[in-house]
Scaffold this motif. Structure first.
Motif, PDB file in Angstrom:
ATOM      1  N   ILE A  62       0.850  -1.194   0.000  1.00  0.00           N
ATOM      2  CA  ILE A  62       0.000   0.000   0.000  1.00  0.00           C
ATOM      3  C   ILE A  62       0.885   1.244   0.000  1.00  0.00           C
ATOM      4  CG2 ILE A  62      -1.644   1.363   1.354  1.00  0.00           C
ATOM      5  CD1 ILE A  62      -2.750  -1.318   2.437  1.00  0.00           C
ATOM      6  N   VAL A  63       0.544   2.161  -0.849  1.00  0.00           N
ATOM      7  CA  VAL A  63       1.158   3.489  -0.823  1.00  0.00           C
ATOM      8  C   VAL A  63       0.018   4.469  -0.579  1.00  0.00           C
ATOM      9  CG1 VAL A  63       2.387   5.263  -2.135  1.00  0.00           C
ATOM     10  CG2 VAL A  63       3.044   2.851  -2.363  1.00  0.00           C
ATOM     11  N   PHE A  64       0.172   5.333   0.405  1.00  0.00           N
ATOM     12  CA  PHE A  64      -0.952   6.219   0.704  1.00  0.00           C
ATOM     13  C   PHE A  64      -0.525   7.667   0.891  1.00  0.00           C
ATOM     14  CE2 PHE A  64       0.516   4.535   4.749  1.00  0.00           C
ATOM     15  CZ  PHE A  64       0.459   5.616   5.623  1.00  0.00           C
ATOM     16  N   THR A  65      -1.439   8.536   0.540  1.00  0.00           N
ATOM     17  CA  THR A  65      -1.277   9.978   0.767  1.00  0.00           C
ATOM     18  C   THR A  65      -2.521  10.445   1.521  1.00  0.00           C
ATOM     19  OG1 THR A  65      -2.243  10.450  -1.407  1.00  0.00           O
ATOM     20  CG2 THR A  65       0.152  10.391  -1.278  1.00  0.00           C
ATOM     21  N   ILE A  66      -2.471  10.245   2.814  1.00  0.00           N
ATOM     22  CA  ILE A  66      -3.600  10.598   3.676  1.00  0.00           C
ATOM     23  C   ILE A  66      -3.114  11.607   4.713  1.00  0.00           C
ATOM     24  CG2 ILE A  66      -5.176   9.737   5.457  1.00  0.00           C
ATOM     25  CD1 ILE A  66      -5.454   7.178   3.873  1.00  0.00           C
ATOM     26  N   VAL A  67      -3.769  12.744   4.790  1.00  0.00           N
ATOM     27  CA  VAL A  67      -3.330  13.794   5.723  1.00  0.00           C
ATOM     28  C   VAL A  67      -4.148  13.811   7.010  1.00  0.00           C
ATOM     29  CG1 VAL A  67      -2.432  15.254   3.876  1.00  0.00           C
ATOM     30  CG2 VAL A  67      -4.794  15.570   4.626  1.00  0.00           C
ATOM     31  N   ILE A  68      -5.265  13.096   7.029  1.00  0.00           N
ATOM     32  CA  ILE A  68      -6.088  13.050   8.239  1.00  0.00           C
ATOM     33  C   ILE A  68      -5.466  12.037   9.205  1.00  0.00           C
ATOM     34  CG2 ILE A  68      -8.381  12.558   9.176  1.00  0.00           C
ATOM     35  CD1 ILE A  68      -9.508  13.270   6.390  1.00  0.00           C
ATOM     36  N   PRO A  69      -4.942  12.479  10.341  1.00  0.00           N
ATOM     37  CA  PRO A  69      -4.189  11.596  11.255  1.00  0.00           C
ATOM     38  C   PRO A  69      -4.932  10.334  11.687  1.00  0.00           C
ATOM     39  CG  PRO A  69      -3.901  13.894  11.889  1.00  0.00           C
ATOM     40  CD  PRO A  69      -4.965  13.879  10.824  1.00  0.00           C
ATOM     41  N   SER A  70      -6.224  10.455  11.999  1.00  0.00           N
ATOM     42  CA  SER A  70      -6.982   9.289  12.483  1.00  0.00           C
ATOM     43  C   SER A  70      -7.072   8.198  11.418  1.00  0.00           C
ATOM     44  CB  SER A  70      -8.386   9.716  12.917  1.00  0.00           C
ATOM     45  OG  SER A  70      -9.085  10.328  11.835  1.00  0.00           O
ATOM     46  N   ALA A  86       3.071  -0.948   4.084  1.00  0.00           N
ATOM     47  CA  ALA A  86       2.345   0.300   3.831  1.00  0.00           C
ATOM     48  C   ALA A  86       3.336   1.464   3.873  1.00  0.00           C
ATOM     49  CB  ALA A  86       1.241   0.500   4.861  1.00  0.00           C
ATOM     50  N   VAL A  87       3.375   2.206   2.788  1.00  0.00           N
ATOM     51  CA  VAL A  87       4.323   3.313   2.665  1.00  0.00           C
ATOM     52  C   VAL A  87       3.560   4.639   2.698  1.00  0.00           C
ATOM     53  CG1 VAL A  87       6.106   4.380   1.235  1.00  0.00           C
ATOM     54  CG2 VAL A  87       5.860   1.873   1.281  1.00  0.00           C
ATOM     55  N   ASP A  88       3.925   5.468   3.662  1.00  0.00           N
ATOM     56  CA  ASP A  88       3.319   6.787   3.797  1.00  0.00           C
ATOM     57  C   ASP A  88       4.119   7.770   2.921  1.00  0.00           C
ATOM     58  OD1 ASP A  88       2.384   9.271   4.562  1.00  0.00           O
ATOM     59  OD2 ASP A  88       2.293   8.786   6.693  1.00  0.00           O
ATOM     60  N   ALA A  89       3.557   8.165   1.809  1.00  0.00           N
ATOM     61  CA  ALA A  89       4.274   9.018   0.849  1.00  0.00           C
ATOM     62  C   ALA A  89       4.175  10.501   1.171  1.00  0.00           C
ATOM     63  CB  ALA A  89       3.735   8.759  -0.564  1.00  0.00           C
ATOM     64  N   MET A  90       3.369  10.863   2.148  1.00  0.00           N
ATOM     65  CA  MET A  90       3.124  12.271   2.420  1.00  0.00           C
ATOM     66  C   MET A  90       3.719  12.744   3.749  1.00  0.00           C
ATOM     67  SD  MET A  90       1.532  15.022   1.203  1.00  0.00           S
ATOM     68  CE  MET A  90       0.172  14.501   0.159  1.00  0.00           C
ATOM     69  N   THR A  91       3.512  11.979   4.824  1.00  0.00           N
ATOM     70  CA  THR A  91       3.846  12.441   6.169  1.00  0.00           C
ATOM     71  C   THR A  91       5.308  12.853   6.369  1.00  0.00           C
ATOM     72  OG1 THR A  91       2.048  11.117   7.090  1.00  0.00           O
ATOM     73  CG2 THR A  91       3.751  11.864   8.619  1.00  0.00           C
ATOM     74  N   PRO A  92       6.301  12.071   5.874  1.00  0.00           N
ATOM     75  CA  PRO A  92       7.700  12.500   6.093  1.00  0.00           C
ATOM     76  C   PRO A  92       7.996  13.897   5.545  1.00  0.00           C
ATOM     77  CG  PRO A  92       7.628  10.240   5.324  1.00  0.00           C
ATOM     78  CD  PRO A  92       6.239  10.777   5.181  1.00  0.00           C
ATOM     79  N   ILE A  93       7.427  14.220   4.385  1.00  0.00           N
ATOM     80  CA  ILE A  93       7.645  15.544   3.792  1.00  0.00           C
ATOM     81  C   ILE A  93       6.907  16.606   4.599  1.00  0.00           C
ATOM     82  CG2 ILE A  93       7.343  16.956   1.719  1.00  0.00           C
ATOM     83  CD1 ILE A  93       7.434  14.342   0.097  1.00  0.00           C
ATOM     84  N   VAL A  94       5.680  16.296   5.000  1.00  0.00           N
ATOM     85  CA  VAL A  94       4.897  17.241   5.801  1.00  0.00           C
ATOM     86  C   VAL A  94       5.598  17.535   7.123  1.00  0.00           C
ATOM     87  CG1 VAL A  94       2.733  17.582   7.062  1.00  0.00           C
ATOM     88  CG2 VAL A  94       2.687  16.632   4.746  1.00  0.00           C
ATOM     89  N   GLU A  95       6.117  16.490   7.764  1.00  0.00           N
ATOM     90  CA  GLU A  95       6.797  16.668   9.052  1.00  0.00           C
ATOM     91  C   GLU A  95       8.084  17.479   8.896  1.00  0.00           C
ATOM     92  OE1 GLU A  95       7.261  12.716  10.552  1.00  0.00           O
ATOM     93  OE2 GLU A  95       5.240  12.688  11.458  1.00  0.00           O
ATOM     94  N   LEU A  97       8.624  19.755   6.582  1.00  0.00           N
ATOM     95  CA  LEU A  97       8.192  21.130   6.354  1.00  0.00           C
ATOM     96  C   LEU A  97       7.723  21.785   7.653  1.00  0.00           C
ATOM     97  CD1 LEU A  97       6.254  20.741   2.980  1.00  0.00           C
ATOM     98  CD2 LEU A  97       8.290  22.138   3.343  1.00  0.00           C
ATOM     99  N   GLU A  98       7.053  20.982   8.470  1.00  0.00           N
ATOM    100  CA  GLU A  98       6.567  21.497   9.763  1.00  0.00           C
ATOM    101  C   GLU A  98       7.730  21.986  10.614  1.00  0.00           C
ATOM    102  OE1 GLU A  98       4.086  19.843  13.672  1.00  0.00           O
ATOM    103  OE2 GLU A  98       4.218  18.637  11.840  1.00  0.00           O
ATOM    104  N   LYS A  99       8.830  21.208  10.612  1.00  0.00           N
ATOM    105  CA  LYS A  99      10.014  21.600  11.377  1.00  0.00           C
ATOM    106  C   LYS A  99      10.702  22.812  10.748  1.00  0.00           C
ATOM    107  CE  LYS A  99      11.002  16.979  13.182  1.00  0.00           C
ATOM    108  NZ  LYS A  99      11.949  15.831  13.131  1.00  0.00           N
ATOM    109  N   SER A 100      10.811  22.799   9.436  1.00  0.00           N
ATOM    110  CA  SER A 100      11.519  23.876   8.732  1.00  0.00           C
ATOM    111  C   SER A 100      10.771  25.197   8.821  1.00  0.00           C
ATOM    112  CB  SER A 100      11.721  23.496   7.263  1.00  0.00           C
ATOM    113  OG  SER A 100      12.496  22.324   7.144  1.00  0.00           O
ATOM    114  N   LEU A 101       9.438  25.121   8.727  1.00  0.00           N
ATOM    115  CA  LEU A 101       8.630  26.337   8.721  1.00  0.00           C
ATOM    116  C   LEU A 101       8.154  26.740  10.116  1.00  0.00           C
ATOM    117  CD1 LEU A 101       6.399  25.490   5.603  1.00  0.00           C
ATOM    118  CD2 LEU A 101       8.326  27.082   5.674  1.00  0.00           C
ATOM    119  N   ASN A 102       8.325  25.808  11.063  1.00  0.00           N
ATOM    120  CA  ASN A 102       7.813  26.032  12.428  1.00  0.00           C
ATOM    121  C   ASN A 102       6.329  26.404  12.380  1.00  0.00           C
ATOM    122  OD1 ASN A 102       7.977  26.144  15.216  1.00  0.00           O
ATOM    123  ND2 ASN A 102       8.496  28.335  15.241  1.00  0.00           N
TER     124      ASN A 102
END
Length: 269
Positions: A62-70, A86-95, A97-102
């Motif tokens: 499974i490869v997924f791009t889901i932004v809703i945490p639940s 299951a490979v999360d293709a979105m969260t590592p990049i989002v996280e 960016l979250e750190k970089s952009l605060n």
């Protein structure tokens, strides 16, 4: 179990990003029997359980791009329960960016699609402004969000293009005493029409500069004060007849005139 690998692409939006990532990755392998199945707009736990139930009976990942945490949490738990990669293709990049952009992510699905839709609306509005500029086709008046009218050199075209970048479809009609205005101008609501006027002295200067740029003599009727006053008088009478708002653009930047027009649009909504 079938030797064919089935890659399930699961998304809470359209799923195109995940599918493109999978295709790019598969291209690095001699994968003669790989199938991609895309499941877009996943928004409920039950949908995820159905997909997992199908995937557990095949050689799958499974490869997924889901932004809703639940939903992401449920998918990862159920995939692990059935030994499905299951490979999360979105969260590592989002996280990252979250750190970089605060800054906290919105965790709202489909935002990129909304941005794309906004972009295409802008392009559509720009193409509309070009097509229906300078009274080229009066049929555009009924399709327009706003119709600008005014004599030559009252910023009709620059304003049309500026407003187009705000996703507003604008047509404009030049007013010339010797040219009959299109019937369509009287068949649309005057609330859609904005009249543009200007100071005759300022206009005289602008038109003289225009003649110089064209290599013509300043004595041309186009830049004479008598001609300008005649045109302004004709335009003012027509605008009053229509009953539309009138903006004096003589001392205003394009942005300022556009802001006034946007306020008028907002009031009319």
């Amino acid at each position: 179990m079938n030797s064919r690998l089935v890659v399930y692409v699961i998304s809470d939006s359209i799923g195109e990003t995940g599918e493109q990532v999978v295709k790019a990755a598969i291209s690095q392998f001699v994968c003669k029997d790989c199938e991609i199945r895309r499941f877009p707009y996943i928004s409920e736990e039950e949908q995820i359980l159905e997909i997992i139930n199908e995937a557990k009976n095949e050689k799958s990942m499974i490869v997924f791009t889901i932004v809703i945490p639940s939903l992401r949490k449920i998918l990862l738990e159920k995939a692990k329960e059935h030994n499905i990669i299951a490979v999360d293709a979105m969260t590592p990049i989002v996280e990252a960016l979250e750190k970089s952009l605060n800054e906290q992510p919105k965790n709202e699905p489909g935002l990129i699609r909304k941005l794309d839709e906004k972009y295409f609306k802008k392009i559509e509005a720009i193409e509309f402004a070009v097509k229906y500029d300078d009274g080229k086709d009066p049929r555009g008046l009924k399709k327009a969000d706003i119709v600008l009218i005014g004599i030559s050199r009252t910023s009709k075209t620059p304003l049309s293009m500026y407003l187009a970048h705000k996703n507003i479809k604008v047509a404009n009609v030049p007013l010339v005493p010797e040219v009959v205005v299109p019937d369509e101008l009287f068949e649309i609501s005057p609330r859609k029409i904005i009249g543009l006027t200007t100071n005759p002295i300022k206009l005289n200067e602008i038109r003289q500069e225009r003649l110089k740029a064209l290599g013509l003599r300043n004595e041309a009727n186009y830049a004479s004060m008598d001609r300008i006053l005649k045109e302004l008088d004709y335009a003012e009478n027509l605008m009053k007849r229509i009953g539309c708002p009138i903006i004096d653009v003589s001392s205003k930047a394009i942005e300022e005139s556009a802001r006034i027009i946007l306020e008028i649009i907002k009031e009319n909504d």
